[in-house]
Design an enzyme around this catalytic site. Sequence first.
Site, mmCIF file in Angstrom:
data_model
loop_
_atom_site.group_PDB
_atom_site.id
_atom_site.type_symbol
_atom_site.label_atom_id
_atom_site.label_comp_id
_atom_site.label_asym_id
_atom_site.label_seq_id
_atom_site.Cartn_x
_atom_site.Cartn_y
_atom_site.Cartn_z
ATOM 1 C CD GLU A 28 -2.984 -0.635 -0.011
ATOM 2 O OE1 GLU A 28 -2.867 0.531 -0.623
ATOM 3 O OE2 GLU A 28 -3.519 -1.617 -0.538
ATOM 4 C CB CYS B 78 -15.857 2.868 -13.025
ATOM 5 S SG CYS B 78 -16.879 4.173 -12.715
#
Lengths: 592, 258
Positions: free
Chosen positions: A161, A334
């Site tokens: 991350e 998207c």
Amino acid sequence: MSSSSVVLDEEVVQSNTYTASSSSTMDVEDYHLWRNWVQHTDIDHHHFDKQQAKEIRSALLEWYRANRRKLPWRGDVLGECNGSTAGINSNNNEKTSKKKRTLNDKKQPSIKNFFGAKTTKVVKKEEEPDEAPSSDAATQQDEQNMAIRIPVSGYGVWVSEIMLQQTRVEAVIPYWIKWMNSFPTVHDLAVASEEQVNSHWAGLGFYRRARLLHQGAKKVVNELKGELPQTVDSLMELPGIGRYTASAIASIAFRQPCAVVDGNVCRVLSRLTGIANHIKAPNVKDKHGWDLANQLILADNDNDDADDGDSNEKEGCCAGEVNQALMELGATYCAPSGTGMDPRDPLRDYYFSTRLARSYMAYTKSPISKEETLTPGMSCSICDPEGITTVVGLFQSGITNDMSDEQVAKFGHATFPLDPPKNKKREEDLAVAAVSTVHKKETWWLLVKRPPKGLLAGQWEFPNVIVQTRTAKSRPPSSKKILDALSTMCQEELQTGWEAQLDPTPVQPSPLEHIFSHIKHIMWVRKYSLDVDLGEIELDYTAMGDREARWMREEDMEKVGVTSGVKKILKAVKTGPKKGAKKKAVPRKRKR
Amino acid sequence: MFEARLTNGVTMKQIIESIKDLVKDCNLDCSEEEISIQSMDSAHVSLVAVRLGAGAFDHYRCDRPNALGINTANMSKIFKMLNNDDTVTFKAEDEGDALTLLFEGQKNDTIADFELKLMDIDYEQLGIPDTPYKCSIKMPSREFERIVRDLQVLGDTCTISCGKEGVRFSVTGNIGTGNILTRANASAEKEKDQVIIDMEEPVELNFALRYLNFFTKATSLSDHVMISMSPEVPVVIEYPIQDYGYVKYYLAPKIEEE
């Protein structure tokens, strides 16, 4: 007789198809949707209703489990990870890409699948027969390296991350694998030296991340007995971990039911619920975006969906997967270029954006639009106060009567989220001194360490000075200005006394550019060759105030891990002046 | 101590040229009998194997096996300075960290020497099974080079099918398809024009043209090229270097997904 019955039949069939295709056909899209949205003044308008949230959640999970990217930190086989979104990209040239796939659906296997390794021919290692088994094992391990999986762990997710912040997945994968090989546990990282850590990070950018990660590991080992905390709040107490990273670790590695919101998720949410705002707006990305995402995460999936099979499924138990699904969807179907109409998009039936545009179309065609004037709401706490007005304006100018239903829907989808207000990057002109000397036939370069705070904190770089910060009016600095700045720097800050020996020719006629997230450095490099023998100069000393300075060979630079900016300069200096030097810009953007 | 003198120095230049686009760093493995190179490309899709036997040299001495790690791009830069009729001498100490190269002109009027720093390269040798192939094709190397170059404009995957009448190279791409059939003609007048097909059973395999194109960099080494194929195993594309050695490329065939 017979002809009329045929007509009747057709009508029946037609009305059937309308109801079957639910709300996605223009004729049925109610203009009230548009009216209500324009006039809405409260965030409640954007909330998911329970049934819808459930449906979206299961659509996401189903799609994600079937289509997710193979990534090493998700416990996938290393050799299969390429992080590419190519397979599920949402580009409009759908036809060509489909065709391509049918043509090139052949896989290129490795030659290693056919020829086995033999280690006996390694000539140099023959001298240590005692160690043969271990070195054998090592090479075997190398060979199988690409076939192993690294299990999902809190530490691994943490590292991934942090690396993924502002960086593309494809770029991170090799760094992550190398990192996990060198520092497989938080303990290994805690005892590593700063230079080891830096050398593993070199090239990824935003070096502060590496330092904070290193500090975090030390804190975990020294203060928390080597146990990574499992809750969002306790994770946030570690250096370098904010709400986003803490939630990602907690939900992915420790199955905590919490949402993770990044730009990609905000885009999906904006399109799902019609948020008239840009996704960097604090009230979206730091505040209400989290509430909305939580509604999806916590949408209970077990009661009604008996056919789901997994009856033990607890509330929010798949939070990690839902989060990753949202992020991945935001990076693929998207993405900003997504249409909302792709048949492979799992949420195509749920986008508010496409429905809103259709509803607008219906509204303009209905008599009511001539009778009333809608007043756009201004007080919704997640929409921009001017956001609804902006959308109304965009629709009025962009949607015309001759557009097809699909075009209208795509236009609506592209309208959300709104474009952020533009602000330009700061541009700074930097004068850079590449000082070298030859000692024992090797070239040594003078590098100084950046201050411990700010941009590229603690990294090694060539001595440089800011000549000017560009404004709209300013022009590139003259070469006299650059040389003046450099000689002042040499005299006052490096305190060398050999500034007289500068070579006044520029390394490149055009400057080198290096782009950070918020600053663009335009580097005017000048080369200085010294005749001083290094035997007479100290290798380490203090220059430029209290900054460390050191003479380094190229291999030393590799060891301490210099930034790509330094490598760029070094390459330019070594190749010398060239006509039409290539300008290379490396924009970093997080895509997942 | 390793020392070898190659009268026909340009051969080494051509060998380096033929591998440098495929392989960045590799070991020159020197033994009593030969200099050899084995390396995979960075994507591990293909493998190149080079052998230059001691017989190719007019002086050859290798006291103990030695692996000389070189960067092919740098080596190529040095060999750019070699004239086509120069003699090359290689020298390396057993524990040394440099390779000395000596270029001597035919008339002995110029001598250039270079010292190339060596690298430690960890490379695991792959064992290549010595199996007979179902098809082997011998054809002019220029012809093969041309076919690969021509077909590249159409697409990126080439099907090579070897049958009785000849070898067919086919490409299907976005803009269309192309087929080039090369017929066997064992009776051609000049030996270098001959196309000889030795076939046990027909074989058809798919390959990435990008790699085939890399392989044709060895064209100048040899008048003809030998292509050997069996179903579901890598193709071998061999450029013989007279009787002394070869450059062989192995390429894994593309397989149908799922």
